[in-house]
Design a protein around this motif. Structure first.
Motif, PDB file in Angstrom:
ATOM      1  N   LEU A 144      31.602   4.447 -18.642  1.00  0.00           N
ATOM      2  CA  LEU A 144      33.032   3.490 -19.005  1.00  0.00           C
ATOM      3  C   LEU A 144      32.889   2.294 -18.603  1.00  0.00           C
ATOM      4  O   LEU A 144      33.211   1.446 -19.358  1.00  0.00           O
ATOM      5  CB  LEU A 144      34.248   4.457 -18.490  1.00  0.00           C
ATOM      6  CG  LEU A 144      34.558   5.552 -19.013  1.00  0.00           C
ATOM      7  CD1 LEU A 144      35.683   6.257 -18.043  1.00  0.00           C
ATOM      8  CD2 LEU A 144      35.242   5.307 -20.536  1.00  0.00           C
ATOM      9  N   ALA A 145      32.497   2.051 -17.432  1.00  0.00           N
ATOM     10  CA  ALA A 145      32.413   0.811 -16.845  1.00  0.00           C
ATOM     11  C   ALA A 145      31.322  -0.214 -17.675  1.00  0.00           C
ATOM     12  O   ALA A 145      31.966  -1.428 -17.803  1.00  0.00           O
ATOM     13  CB  ALA A 145      32.145   0.823 -15.235  1.00  0.00           C
ATOM     14  N   VAL A 146      30.331   0.217 -17.775  1.00  0.00           N
ATOM     15  CA  VAL A 146      29.137  -0.476 -18.500  1.00  0.00           C
ATOM     16  C   VAL A 146      29.907  -1.079 -19.990  1.00  0.00           C
ATOM     17  O   VAL A 146      29.696  -1.956 -20.450  1.00  0.00           O
ATOM     18  CB  VAL A 146      27.837   0.096 -18.464  1.00  0.00           C
ATOM     19  CG1 VAL A 146      26.789  -0.823 -19.312  1.00  0.00           C
ATOM     20  CG2 VAL A 146      27.472   0.093 -16.902  1.00  0.00           C
ATOM     21  N   LEU A 147      30.153  -0.003 -20.802  1.00  0.00           N
ATOM     22  CA  LEU A 147      30.679  -0.277 -22.077  1.00  0.00           C
ATOM     23  C   LEU A 147      31.804  -1.024 -22.236  1.00  0.00           C
ATOM     24  O   LEU A 147      31.888  -1.822 -22.990  1.00  0.00           O
ATOM     25  CB  LEU A 147      30.723   1.261 -22.627  1.00  0.00           C
ATOM     26  CG  LEU A 147      29.663   2.040 -23.160  1.00  0.00           C
ATOM     27  CD1 LEU A 147      30.023   3.487 -23.537  1.00  0.00           C
ATOM     28  CD2 LEU A 147      28.815   1.493 -23.984  1.00  0.00           C
ATOM     29  N   ALA A 148      32.771  -0.949 -21.256  1.00  0.00           N
ATOM     30  CA  ALA A 148      34.042  -1.794 -21.274  1.00  0.00           C
ATOM     31  C   ALA A 148      33.602  -3.105 -20.602  1.00  0.00           C
ATOM     32  O   ALA A 148      34.331  -4.159 -21.024  1.00  0.00           O
ATOM     33  CB  ALA A 148      35.049  -1.058 -20.558  1.00  0.00           C
ATOM     34  N   LEU A 149      33.135  -3.202 -19.495  1.00  0.00           N
ATOM     35  CA  LEU A 149      33.116  -4.347 -18.771  1.00  0.00           C
ATOM     36  C   LEU A 149      31.846  -5.278 -18.766  1.00  0.00           C
ATOM     37  O   LEU A 149      31.857  -6.444 -18.375  1.00  0.00           O
ATOM     38  CB  LEU A 149      33.514  -4.093 -17.317  1.00  0.00           C
ATOM     39  CG  LEU A 149      34.739  -3.244 -16.955  1.00  0.00           C
ATOM     40  CD1 LEU A 149      34.966  -2.913 -15.643  1.00  0.00           C
ATOM     41  CD2 LEU A 149      36.043  -4.083 -17.668  1.00  0.00           C
ATOM     42  N   VAL A 150      30.587  -4.599 -19.082  1.00  0.00           N
ATOM     43  CA  VAL A 150      29.460  -5.466 -19.003  1.00  0.00           C
ATOM     44  C   VAL A 150      28.925  -5.569 -20.453  1.00  0.00           C
ATOM     45  O   VAL A 150      28.582  -6.948 -20.905  1.00  0.00           O
ATOM     46  CB  VAL A 150      28.560  -4.719 -18.186  1.00  0.00           C
ATOM     47  CG1 VAL A 150      27.091  -5.468 -18.351  1.00  0.00           C
ATOM     48  CG2 VAL A 150      28.854  -4.154 -16.880  1.00  0.00           C
ATOM     49  N   LEU A 151      28.902  -4.894 -21.363  1.00  0.00           N
ATOM     50  CA  LEU A 151      28.239  -4.829 -22.762  1.00  0.00           C
ATOM     51  C   LEU A 151      29.179  -6.108 -23.445  1.00  0.00           C
ATOM     52  O   LEU A 151      28.449  -6.548 -24.251  1.00  0.00           O
ATOM     53  CB  LEU A 151      28.435  -3.410 -23.565  1.00  0.00           C
ATOM     54  CG  LEU A 151      27.420  -3.379 -24.735  1.00  0.00           C
ATOM     55  CD1 LEU A 151      25.978  -3.625 -24.158  1.00  0.00           C
ATOM     56  CD2 LEU A 151      27.725  -2.086 -25.253  1.00  0.00           C
ATOM     57  N   PRO A 152      30.351  -6.438 -23.473  1.00  0.00           N
ATOM     58  CA  PRO A 152      30.916  -7.609 -24.171  1.00  0.00           C
ATOM     59  C   PRO A 152      30.191  -8.755 -23.938  1.00  0.00           C
ATOM     60  O   PRO A 152      30.379  -9.679 -24.860  1.00  0.00           O
ATOM     61  CB  PRO A 152      32.400  -7.589 -23.788  1.00  0.00           C
ATOM     62  CG  PRO A 152      32.593  -5.965 -23.271  1.00  0.00           C
ATOM     63  CD  PRO A 152      31.326  -5.450 -22.689  1.00  0.00           C
ATOM     64  N   ASN A 153      29.614  -8.829 -22.689  1.00  0.00           N
ATOM     65  CA  ASN A 153      28.733 -10.024 -22.564  1.00  0.00           C
ATOM     66  C   ASN A 153      27.487 -10.307 -23.439  1.00  0.00           C
ATOM     67  O   ASN A 153      26.949 -11.278 -23.645  1.00  0.00           O
ATOM     68  CB  ASN A 153      28.563 -10.305 -21.306  1.00  0.00           C
ATOM     69  CG  ASN A 153      29.573 -10.623 -20.167  1.00  0.00           C
ATOM     70  OD1 ASN A 153      30.571 -11.419 -20.771  1.00  0.00           O
ATOM     71  ND2 ASN A 153      29.608  -9.947 -19.078  1.00  0.00           N
ATOM     72  N   TYR A 154      26.991  -9.477 -23.839  1.00  0.00           N
ATOM     73  CA  TYR A 154      25.739  -9.178 -24.523  1.00  0.00           C
ATOM     74  C   TYR A 154      25.756  -8.974 -26.230  1.00  0.00           C
ATOM     75  O   TYR A 154      24.793  -9.125 -26.965  1.00  0.00           O
ATOM     76  CB  TYR A 154      24.929  -8.300 -23.996  1.00  0.00           C
ATOM     77  CG  TYR A 154      24.572  -8.791 -22.470  1.00  0.00           C
ATOM     78  CD1 TYR A 154      23.809  -9.640 -22.049  1.00  0.00           C
ATOM     79  CD2 TYR A 154      25.134  -8.002 -21.436  1.00  0.00           C
ATOM     80  CE1 TYR A 154      23.753  -9.901 -20.795  1.00  0.00           C
ATOM     81  CE2 TYR A 154      25.152  -8.351 -20.115  1.00  0.00           C
ATOM     82  CZ  TYR A 154      24.362  -9.190 -19.656  1.00  0.00           C
ATOM     83  OH  TYR A 154      24.263  -9.864 -18.361  1.00  0.00           O
ATOM     84  N   ALA A 155      26.979  -8.654 -26.676  1.00  0.00           N
ATOM     85  CA  ALA A 155      27.060  -8.356 -27.972  1.00  0.00           C
ATOM     86  C   ALA A 155      27.129 -10.014 -28.951  1.00  0.00           C
ATOM     87  O   ALA A 155      27.427 -10.820 -28.355  1.00  0.00           O
ATOM     88  CB  ALA A 155      28.404  -7.719 -28.326  1.00  0.00           C
ATOM     89  N   THR A 156      26.513  -9.868 -30.054  1.00  0.00           N
ATOM     90  CA  THR A 156      26.484 -11.227 -30.726  1.00  0.00           C
ATOM     91  C   THR A 156      27.053 -11.283 -31.952  1.00  0.00           C
ATOM     92  O   THR A 156      27.227 -12.517 -32.335  1.00  0.00           O
ATOM     93  CB  THR A 156      24.786 -11.057 -31.283  1.00  0.00           C
ATOM     94  OG1 THR A 156      24.481  -9.953 -31.962  1.00  0.00           O
ATOM     95  CG2 THR A 156      24.063 -11.004 -29.948  1.00  0.00           C
ATOM     96  N   THR A 157      28.085 -10.268 -32.212  1.00  0.00           N
ATOM     97  CA  THR A 157      28.923 -10.579 -33.533  1.00  0.00           C
ATOM     98  C   THR A 157      29.934 -11.601 -33.301  1.00  0.00           C
ATOM     99  O   THR A 157      30.128 -12.593 -33.991  1.00  0.00           O
ATOM    100  CB  THR A 157      29.885  -9.302 -33.978  1.00  0.00           C
ATOM    101  OG1 THR A 157      28.721  -8.142 -34.043  1.00  0.00           O
ATOM    102  CG2 THR A 157      30.546  -9.629 -34.935  1.00  0.00           C
ATOM    103  N   VAL A 158      30.527 -11.713 -31.980  1.00  0.00           N
ATOM    104  CA  VAL A 158      31.426 -12.787 -31.522  1.00  0.00           C
ATOM    105  C   VAL A 158      31.215 -13.405 -30.226  1.00  0.00           C
ATOM    106  O   VAL A 158      30.296 -12.618 -29.476  1.00  0.00           O
ATOM    107  CB  VAL A 158      32.909 -12.526 -31.462  1.00  0.00           C
ATOM    108  CG1 VAL A 158      33.455 -11.930 -32.856  1.00  0.00           C
ATOM    109  CG2 VAL A 158      33.165 -11.326 -30.404  1.00  0.00           C
TER     110      VAL A 158
END
Length: 367
Positions: A144-158
């Protein structure tokens, strides 16, 4: 539980009622210096009232349902507080959900768990718990923590640290699925993982509680109502006091994230007190159920709720943590895995968690 629940003490309903009256006056005529002071007193007293009513309910329904009651109830109110502040604060509050959820994880996994381990060790030297249940909770919490709080920094769509609408929807659904599955495992499929199993010949100070009859249905219903009133009072007064807190934070020159830390601390105070009392009574399993369940509920219910609202309103939502906070999260999850991987705890583990929590607080004040 240490209390013999035969009647509802007067203070446990007087304080929540006073809190609601104070909240009504503040909303109706505005706050003043004396009202802020009285609201602070009511807030502190209502926290203890909430803990009492949660203990009554837990005694009635048994474990692990009892610890689940307070975790979910507090988190539902916490979500309402976060959403109301974010909607009224505009884009300037776009990161409040992230700040509060991250603070909740740090407070629970380091502050509350560390305090429980130290208090339990001071009184009982070593304590035991079910590794299967703790490991299951930690696995879900890590995802939960990684998917919600860390991964948004590395996605490239936006550009990070935000999600696109489709990514935000996926994050909300996945969080809800993970939390829902954990609750099913905790309460139905593998309930025994979350029940204390004393070692052969072990004596516990709470043996008297096992022999006590559970509270009556009427008393339990009364406590359910008063618990809800207490939680609404706690969060409502916390919201009334938040401008004063923000002014104080600004006067200290501390970053805005400290506000999220204070909000999370106030909302988690009833759970923290209940968990600490359970640890001192040699009920570490109950303490961990309550603490880890609170962190899971904080993410598993907050992220889906804000995802739905912010998708519907088409407003920006900042979720990704910065580098320093990501390191603190990684340290906390690694440390928790080591601590909860043995089935036994001692004072050293508790002190380590408390030192990490102190570092979290200090680095928020002095970034």
């Amino acid at each position: 539980m240490s209390a013999h629940h035969t009647s509802t003490p007067h203070w446990t309903w007087v304080l929540p009622v006073l809190a609601m009256i104070t909240l009504g006056i503040a909303l109706g005529v505005g706050s003043s210096g004396w009202l802020i002071a009285f609201a602070t007193i009511c807030l502190a007293g209502t926290v203890f009232a909430a803990v009492h009513h949660a203990e009554v309910i837990a005694h009635k329904v048994g474990e692990p349902f009892g610890t689940l009651v307070l975790a979910v109830a507090v988190t539902v109110i916490e979500v309402a507080l976060i959403v109301s502040v974010m909607l009224t604060g505009g884009d300037a509050k776009a990161g409040l959900a992230r700040d509060t959820v991250f603070a909740a994880v740090m407070i629970v996994c380091n502050g509350i768990v560390g305090l429980c381990l130290v208090l339990g060790a001071l009184r009982h030297r070593e304590q035991v718990f079910q590794r299967q249940g703790a490991s299951a909770a930690l696995a879900v919490l890590t995802a939960l923590a990684v998917l919600a709080l860390v991964l948004p920094n590395y996605a490239t769509t936006v550009p990070g640290p935000t999600w696109s609408q489709s990514q935000l929807a996926f994050s909300g659904v996945s969080s809800l699925v993970l939390y829902g599955t954990f609750v099913f495992v905790q309460t139905v499929r593998h309930r025994n993982y979350f029940l204390a199993e004393p070692e052969p010949g072990q004596t516990t100070e709470n043996i008297q509680d096992i022999q006590l009859p559970p509270p009556s249905a009427r008393m339990t219903l009364t406590s359910c109502v008063l618990l809800l009133v207490s939680l609404v009072g706690v969060v409502g007064l916390a919201k009334i006091l938040s401008p004063t807190v923000e002014t104080f934070v600004v006067s200290l020159g501390a970053p805005a994230m400290v506000v999220g830390v204070i909000i999370a601390g106030l909302v988690l105070l009833p759970e923290g007190i209940a968990a600490a009392k359970a640890a001192r009574a040699n009920q570490l399993q109950q303490s961990l159920n309550l603490a880890l369940g609170s962190a899971l509920a904080s993410i598993g219910l907050t992220i889906p709720t804000v995802a739905v609202l912010f998708i519907a309103l088409d407003r920006p939502l900042i979720l990704g943590l910065d580098a320093k906070e990501s390191v603190m999260l990684a340290l906390t999850l690694l440390l928790s895995a080591v601590t909860l991987g043995t089935g036994r705890t001692n004072i050293l583990q508790g002190v380590v968690h408390l030192v990490v929590f102190a570092a979290f607080v200090f680095l928020n004040i002095v970034p």
